[in-house]
Enzyme design. Sequence first.
Site, PDB file in Angstrom:
ATOM      1  N   HIS A 138       0.871  -1.181   0.000  1.00  0.00           N
ATOM      2  CA  HIS A 138       0.000   0.000   0.000  1.00  0.00           C
ATOM      3  C   HIS A 138       0.908   1.231   0.000  1.00  0.00           C
ATOM      4  O   HIS A 138       2.026   1.181   0.515  1.00  0.00           O
ATOM      5  CB  HIS A 138      -0.843  -0.067   1.278  1.00  0.00           C
ATOM      6  N   ASP A 215       3.176  -4.508   8.156  1.00  0.00           N
ATOM      7  CA  ASP A 215       1.990  -3.673   7.995  1.00  0.00           C
ATOM      8  C   ASP A 215       0.796  -4.611   8.166  1.00  0.00           C
ATOM      9  O   ASP A 215       0.473  -5.397   7.281  1.00  0.00           O
ATOM     10  CB  ASP A 215       2.023  -3.035   6.597  1.00  0.00           C
ATOM     11  N   GLN A 218      -4.383  -4.961   7.003  1.00  0.00           N
ATOM     12  CA  GLN A 218      -5.374  -5.893   6.446  1.00  0.00           C
ATOM     13  C   GLN A 218      -5.416  -7.214   7.192  1.00  0.00           C
ATOM     14  O   GLN A 218      -6.463  -7.845   7.263  1.00  0.00           O
ATOM     15  CB  GLN A 218      -5.081  -6.161   4.962  1.00  0.00           C
ATOM     16  N   LYS A 241     -10.334  -0.735  10.672  1.00  0.00           N
ATOM     17  CA  LYS A 241     -10.530  -1.949   9.863  1.00  0.00           C
ATOM     18  C   LYS A 241     -10.834  -3.147  10.759  1.00  0.00           C
ATOM     19  O   LYS A 241     -11.102  -4.240  10.286  1.00  0.00           O
ATOM     20  CB  LYS A 241      -9.284  -2.232   9.025  1.00  0.00           C
ATOM     21  N   CYS A 379      -4.868   2.465  -3.540  1.00  0.00           N
ATOM     22  CA  CYS A 379      -3.617   3.006  -2.969  1.00  0.00           C
ATOM     23  C   CYS A 379      -2.476   2.006  -3.137  1.00  0.00           C
ATOM     24  O   CYS A 379      -1.620   1.855  -2.250  1.00  0.00           O
ATOM     25  CB  CYS A 379      -3.783   3.374  -1.497  1.00  0.00           C
TER      26      CYS A 379
HETATM   27  N1  7TS Z   1      -1.605  -0.654   4.743  1.00  0.00           N
HETATM   28  C1  7TS Z   1      -2.511  -1.425   4.135  1.00  0.00           C
HETATM   29  C2  7TS Z   1      -2.141  -2.820   3.717  1.00  0.00           C
HETATM   30  C3  7TS Z   1      -3.802  -0.935   3.925  1.00  0.00           C
HETATM   31  O1  7TS Z   1      -4.704  -1.715   3.323  1.00  0.00           O
HETATM   32  C4  7TS Z   1      -4.125   0.378   4.343  1.00  0.00           C
HETATM   33  C5  7TS Z   1      -5.468   0.982   4.078  1.00  0.00           C
HETATM   34  C6  7TS Z   1      -3.143   1.126   4.998  1.00  0.00           C
HETATM   35  C7  7TS Z   1      -1.896   0.583   5.172  1.00  0.00           C
HETATM   36  C8  7TS Z   1      -3.414   2.479   5.533  1.00  0.00           C
HETATM   37  O2  7TS Z   1      -4.279   2.416   6.632  1.00  0.00           O
HETATM   38  P1  7TS Z   1      -4.830   3.728   7.322  1.00  0.00           P
HETATM   39  O3  7TS Z   1      -5.843   3.243   8.285  1.00  0.00           O
HETATM   40  O4  7TS Z   1      -3.676   4.398   7.984  1.00  0.00           O
HETATM   41  O5  7TS Z   1      -5.409   4.573   6.223  1.00  0.00           O
HETATM   42  N2  7TS Z   1      -6.150   0.412   2.977  1.00  0.00           N
HETATM   43  C9  7TS Z   1      -7.253   0.909   2.383  1.00  0.00           C
HETATM   44  C10 7TS Z   1      -7.884   0.236   1.327  1.00  0.00           C
HETATM   45  O6  7TS Z   1      -7.520  -0.827   0.865  1.00  0.00           O
HETATM   46  N3  7TS Z   1      -8.945   0.970   0.928  1.00  0.00           N
HETATM   47  O7  7TS Z   1      -9.019   2.067   1.682  1.00  0.00           O
HETATM   48  C11 7TS Z   1      -7.959   2.047   2.594  1.00  0.00           C
END
Ligand code: 7TS
Length: 421
Positions: A138, A215, A218, A241, A379
């Site tokens: 990501h 990370d 997910q 999430k 992303c």
């Molecule tokens: N890493 C991964 C693997 C992710 O899927 C996401 C967010 C992030 C980092 C960032 O997370 P945040 O909570 O700091 O924004 N992924 C997604 C997605 O797949 N669709 O919207 C956000």
Amino acid sequence: MSSLGSEGLAVGFSDRGLDVDKVRADFPILSRTVRGKPLVYLDNAATAQKPRSVIDAISHFYENDYSNIHRGVHTLSERSTVLYEEVREKVQKFINARSEKEIIFLRGTTEAINLVAQSYGGANVGPGDEILISAMEHHSNIVPWQMLCQRIGAVLKVAPINTDGELLLDEFAALLSDKTRLVSITHMSNALGSINPVEEIIGLAHQKGIPVLLDGAQAIPHMAVDVQKLDCDFYAFSGHKLYGPSGIGVLYGKSELLEAMPPYQGGGDMIRRVTFEETEYNRLPYKFEAGTPNIADTVGLGAALDYLCTIGMDSVACYEQQLLDYVTQKAMELDGLRLVGTAANKGAILSFVLDKVHPHDIGTVLDHYGIAIRAGHHCAMPVMDFFQVPATARASFAMYNTCEEVDVLMQGLKEVIEVFG
Ligand code: 7TS
């Protein structure tokens, strides 16, 4: 809703401990309609919906206990501090960290990775050194490292993937050099669903004394995570999430690494003593929590963890794997559908493209049927480039989704194919 797919495929909810009807009843939003149809929420990789207990915990906190933490001697401040710190203990237990001081509250995964890049990276990465990531990251696990590398004159290395969306482990191992200062890799890909062989990755990196950040944005909603068993050095995830609120997330770090790292931001709470000449920093984990944190949403995250503990992450994983098998089998029956991400080890994410239909059109048509999916690059633009698609449609599943919803999705996709095909 019954717990059997339309083919009679056993997705055994109750015998494996997950009663999906009961789970659904705990999520108020799932009973709403969209465009006159029952909501089918399949955008869980972007963010998950919240159970009533999380919503209530936040309201209850504001109505009864709210004040600032770590500073007042008055009853409400003490009460808020206790509730906030109790969540740290819940997180510690949830991911089996050794100590609460290894749990740092931040806004989310993005901020957690930025913290490590700036603090650990700033102190340990020099000109010509290397950071190793993978080709399925990501943007949150690419850009902070690019920024660090540009600032310092270090080099970002990328371990390749195959056309199933699996990390090429041999190539990964070959990229570990005596210049590698950190490996930062996703536990599960948001664009492909691939679950990485993180124990092997960590083993290979540790053989060379290289720390590993996972990370977990997910992975954490889909499986039990034990940071001691994994032996990862850092683990980052977001509350939103994981059925918790947005604006709260966690960085786990091994205490010996965190102790040695400089603060990430300066301000209140992260200090022990301040003069104009110098500042003595607070102990862990407060050294990394400058300013008034997101107190109420931390309490909400605690409620989400309590909720998940009543279900059990192994039950969640088992249920969702069957849902993934079911949707994959159904999707492959559709003419003109191509899956993007066919790793042998996958979480409940289905990325796909349809012949002659732009993913945004798929998303728009499905919305007319009350079905929420995501269309775009997720992303993860380098992943799109690798698969030579501008975007994919992505249905991402949670523990409250059902086989009936998969059937509704398939019906919607048949309509899309008819309209555009
Ligand atoms: N890493 C991964 C693997 C992710 O899927 C996401 C967010 C992030 C980092 C960032 O997370 P945040 O909570 O700091 O924004 N992924 C997604 C997605 O797949 N669709 O919207 C956000």
